[in-house]
Design an enzyme around this catalytic site. Structure first.
Site, PDB file in Angstrom:
ATOM      1  N   HIS A 196      32.783  45.548  49.411  1.00 11.27           N
ATOM      2  CA  HIS A 196      33.362  46.114  48.184  1.00 11.27           C
ATOM      3  C   HIS A 196      32.448  45.967  46.968  1.00 11.27           C
ATOM      4  O   HIS A 196      31.760  44.966  46.806  1.00 11.27           O
ATOM      5  CB  HIS A 196      34.681  45.406  47.863  1.00 11.27           C
ATOM      6  CG  HIS A 196      35.679  45.543  48.959  1.00 11.27           C
ATOM      7  ND1 HIS A 196      36.797  44.755  49.064  1.00 11.27           N
ATOM      8  CD2 HIS A 196      35.745  46.384  50.026  1.00 11.27           C
ATOM      9  CE1 HIS A 196      37.490  45.084  50.130  1.00 11.27           C
ATOM     10  NE2 HIS A 196      36.868  46.082  50.739  1.00 11.27           N
ATOM     11  N   TYR A 218      37.820  33.732  44.096  1.00  8.99           N
ATOM     12  CA  TYR A 218      36.834  34.621  43.470  1.00  8.99           C
ATOM     13  C   TYR A 218      36.984  34.523  41.960  1.00  8.99           C
ATOM     14  O   TYR A 218      38.108  34.675  41.453  1.00  8.99           O
ATOM     15  CB  TYR A 218      37.129  36.084  43.785  1.00  8.99           C
ATOM     16  CG  TYR A 218      37.201  36.501  45.215  1.00  8.99           C
ATOM     17  CD1 TYR A 218      38.287  36.167  46.005  1.00  8.99           C
ATOM     18  CD2 TYR A 218      36.204  37.280  45.769  1.00  8.99           C
ATOM     19  CE1 TYR A 218      38.376  36.590  47.318  1.00  8.99           C
ATOM     20  CE2 TYR A 218      36.284  37.706  47.081  1.00  8.99           C
ATOM     21  CZ  TYR A 218      37.375  37.364  47.842  1.00  8.99           C
ATOM     22  OH  TYR A 218      37.458  37.795  49.131  1.00  8.99           O
TER      23      TYR A 218
HETATM   24  C1  LIG Z   1      40.737  43.028  44.211  1.00  6.02           C
HETATM   25  C2  LIG Z   1      42.179  43.165  43.822  1.00  6.02           C
HETATM   26  C3  LIG Z   1      43.093  43.758  44.650  1.00  6.02           C
HETATM   27  N1  LIG Z   1      44.388  43.862  44.243  1.00  6.02           N
HETATM   28  C4  LIG Z   1      45.349  44.461  45.164  1.00  6.02           C
HETATM   29  C5  LIG Z   1      44.944  45.816  45.702  1.00  6.02           C
HETATM   30  C6  LIG Z   1      45.573  45.823  47.074  1.00  6.02           C
HETATM   31  O1  LIG Z   1      46.889  46.285  46.988  1.00  6.02           O
HETATM   32  C7  LIG Z   1      45.606  44.360  47.489  1.00  6.02           C
HETATM   33  C8  LIG Z   1      44.499  43.993  48.453  1.00  6.02           C
HETATM   34  O2  LIG Z   1      43.311  44.507  47.894  1.00  6.02           O
HETATM   35  P1  LIG Z   1      42.077  44.692  48.837  1.00  6.02           P
HETATM   36  O3  LIG Z   1      42.530  45.193  50.181  1.00  6.02           O
HETATM   37  O4  LIG Z   1      41.019  45.474  48.087  1.00  6.02           O
HETATM   38  O5  LIG Z   1      41.575  43.197  48.982  1.00  6.02           O
HETATM   39  P2  LIG Z   1      40.411  42.699  49.919  1.00  6.02           P
HETATM   40  O6  LIG Z   1      40.028  43.709  50.926  1.00  6.02           O
HETATM   41  O7  LIG Z   1      40.824  41.375  50.372  1.00  6.02           O
HETATM   42  O8  LIG Z   1      39.188  42.542  48.911  1.00  6.02           O
HETATM   43  C9  LIG Z   1      38.768  41.224  48.638  1.00  6.02           C
HETATM   44  O9  LIG Z   1      37.769  40.876  49.528  1.00  6.02           O
HETATM   45  C10 LIG Z   1      36.521  41.555  49.336  1.00  6.02           C
HETATM   46  C11 LIG Z   1      35.528  40.909  50.254  1.00  6.02           C
HETATM   47  C12 LIG Z   1      36.068  41.536  47.917  1.00  6.02           C
HETATM   48  O10 LIG Z   1      34.895  41.336  47.570  1.00  6.02           O
HETATM   49  C13 LIG Z   1      37.100  41.861  46.935  1.00  6.02           C
HETATM   50  O11 LIG Z   1      36.669  41.530  45.591  1.00  6.02           O
HETATM   51  C14 LIG Z   1      38.364  41.097  47.219  1.00  6.02           C
HETATM   52  O12 LIG Z   1      39.377  41.548  46.401  1.00  6.02           O
HETATM   53  O13 LIG Z   1      45.432  43.606  46.281  1.00  6.02           O
HETATM   54  C15 LIG Z   1      44.809  43.400  43.031  1.00  6.02           C
HETATM   55  O14 LIG Z   1      46.012  43.523  42.696  1.00  6.02           O
HETATM   56  N2  LIG Z   1      43.922  42.814  42.192  1.00  6.02           N
HETATM   57  C16 LIG Z   1      42.615  42.674  42.534  1.00  6.02           C
HETATM   58  O15 LIG Z   1      41.845  42.129  41.736  1.00  6.02           O
END
Ligand SMILES: Cc1cn([C@H]2C[C@H](O)[C@@H](COP(=O)(O)OP(=O)(O)O[C@H]3O[C@H](C)C(=O)[C@H](O)[C@H]3O)O2)c(=O)[nH]c1=O
Length: 187
Positions: A66, A136
């Site tokens: 990401h 993070y």
């Molecule tokens: C990043 C973020 C996400 N969200 C919500 C959006 C989605 O509904 C849910 C999961 O988000 P996402 O699938 O993008 O999360 P990851 O895939 O775990 O991403 C994470 O892991 C990878 C390795 C990273 O580098 C990202 O910065 C980190 O957020 O949380 C939020 O509400 N706030 C936030 O700051």
């Protein structure tokens, strides 16, 4: 007093692997996870806009790769507070001599290491144990419209994940393959 954050050499310019000092006593330890004054020396030049935690249930699960497009590009400081991961940062800076090259480091609750990932790098990781927790620190707010990603198994990245990859989110499964059109992001 010795430094609270000691850099560990990496083969790629940009990301900084930091060893955190632990103040131990008979009760256990204290370690500072973040300090903008200390981390300025390693490139932290922004505010703290968000602090997130993720929990990952099973070894082998990968989250990533990401990044956010400018003007919402962010610096991230990633710390593993439970379990063990392979943490990966990919250079997606337009015109970089190391464009699409990556660095992969092991972070764990035990090794007291954190990875500082500058703007212009995509971030992802693989859980190497069950029940992994990450903290993070982000220098920019989450902007869904500015989010982008690369497929963690894209052959153009050549990331050697130690375990069989599974558990990708629908979003991560849907990252398009890297083609010659992908020029990266402006600094
Ligand atoms: C990043 C973020 C996400 N969200 C919500 C959006 C989605 O509904 C849910 C999961 O988000 P996402 O699938 O993008 O999360 P990851 O895939 O775990 O991403 C994470 O892991 C990878 C390795 C990273 O580098 C990202 O910065 C980190 O957020 O949380 C939020 O509400 N706030 C936030 O700051």
């Amino acid at each position: 007093m010795s430094a609270r954050f000691t850099p560990v050499a990496l083969p790629l310019e940009g990301p900084v692997l930091l060893e955190r000092r632990r103040f131990s006593d008979d009760r256990g330890y204290l370690t500072r996870l973040f300090d903008p004054l200390d981390l300025a020396a390693f490139g932290w030049d922004g505010p703290v806009m968000q602090v997130n935690e993720t929990g990952t249930l099973k070894a082998g699960i990968v989250r990533g790769m990401h990044f956010q497009h400018p003007p919402h590009a962010e610096i991230k400081l990633v710390t593993c507070t439970a379990g063990r991961i392979l943490d990966v940062a990919v250079d997606v800076r337009r015109g970089s001599p190391t464009f699409l090259r990556h660095v992969a480091v092991e972070l764990s609750a035990d090794n007291a290491r954190s990875l500082l990932i500058p703007r212009g790098f995509a971030h992802g990781f693989q859980a190497l144990t069950d029940d992994v927790r990450l903290v993070y620190v982000h220098s920019a707010s989450h902007q869904p419209d500015a989010e982008a990603g690369l497929h963690p198994e894209d052959p153009a990245l050549g990331i050697a994940w130690p375990l069989a990859v599974h558990g990708l989110s629908p979003r991560d499964l849907a990252h398009p393959p890297i083609t010659s059109d992908f020029a990266g992001v402006a600094a």
